[in-house]
Write a protein that holds these residues in place. Structure first.
Motif, PDB file in Angstrom:
ATOM      1  N   LEU A   1       0.830  -1.210   0.000  1.00 55.92           N
ATOM      2  CA  LEU A   1       0.000   0.000   0.000  1.00 55.92           C
ATOM      3  C   LEU A   1       0.864   1.260   0.000  1.00 55.92           C
ATOM      4  O   LEU A   1       0.567   2.222  -0.700  1.00 55.92           O
TER       5      LEU A   1
ATOM      6  N   TRP B   1      -6.500   7.702  -9.409  1.00 58.72           N
ATOM      7  CA  TRP B   1      -5.664   6.673  -8.772  1.00 58.72           C
ATOM      8  C   TRP B   1      -5.680   6.867  -7.266  1.00 58.72           C
ATOM      9  O   TRP B   1      -5.880   5.927  -6.500  1.00 58.72           O
ATOM     10  N   HIS B   2      -5.475   8.096  -6.812  1.00 50.22           N
ATOM     11  CA  HIS B   2      -5.456   8.377  -5.383  1.00 50.22           C
ATOM     12  C   HIS B   2      -6.811   8.142  -4.729  1.00 50.22           C
ATOM     13  O   HIS B   2      -6.880   7.620  -3.614  1.00 50.22           O
TER      14      HIS B   2
ATOM     15  N   CYS C   1      -7.268   1.552   0.794  1.00 50.33           N
ATOM     16  CA  CYS C   1      -6.605   1.650   2.100  1.00 50.33           C
ATOM     17  C   CYS C   1      -7.619   1.663   3.238  1.00 50.33           C
ATOM     18  O   CYS C   1      -7.411   1.018   4.269  1.00 50.33           O
TER      19      CYS C   1
ATOM     20  N   TRP D   1      -7.149   4.455  -4.497  1.00 54.08           N
ATOM     21  CA  TRP D   1      -6.156   3.938  -3.550  1.00 54.08           C
ATOM     22  C   TRP D   1      -6.555   4.220  -2.108  1.00 54.08           C
ATOM     23  O   TRP D   1      -6.419   3.370  -1.234  1.00 54.08           O
TER      24      TRP D   1
END
Length: 88
Positions: free
Chosen positions: A17, A42-43, A50, A46
């Motif tokens: 991660l 993407w963030h 997470c 992501w």
């Protein structure tokens, strides 16, 4: 302190991660989707991943074992604070 084998799976999971938190494969890509650059999507994805993985990590009890705590999370099953909590 000996850790259960299932707790050791979290170490490489969190390492991956961290390694892919920066959108390495998207450097130099100027593509835009829905008005935002692809690296922002993407963030967003992501951070969602997470959040889900950290939730599973905390629910698995690995957090308490890693912190050296025994038993539950400090709250009883009814959702109230355990005896001796911070209530006045």
């Amino acid at each position: 302190m000996k850790r259960p084998r299932r707790d050791l799976v979290w170490i490489p999971t969190f390492a991956l991660l961290v390694a892919f938190a920066v959108p390495w494969p998207l450097w130099g890509v100027d593509r835009v989707v829905a008005g935002l650059p692809v690296w922002i999507w993407w963030h967003v994805a992501w951070l969602g991943l997470c959040a889900v993985l950290f939730s599973r990590f905390a629910r698995s009890g690995a957090w308490e074992r890693g912190m050296g705590l025994r038993g539950g999370t400090g709250e009883d099953r009814s959702g109230g604070a355990a005896a001796g909590g911070d209530r006045p």
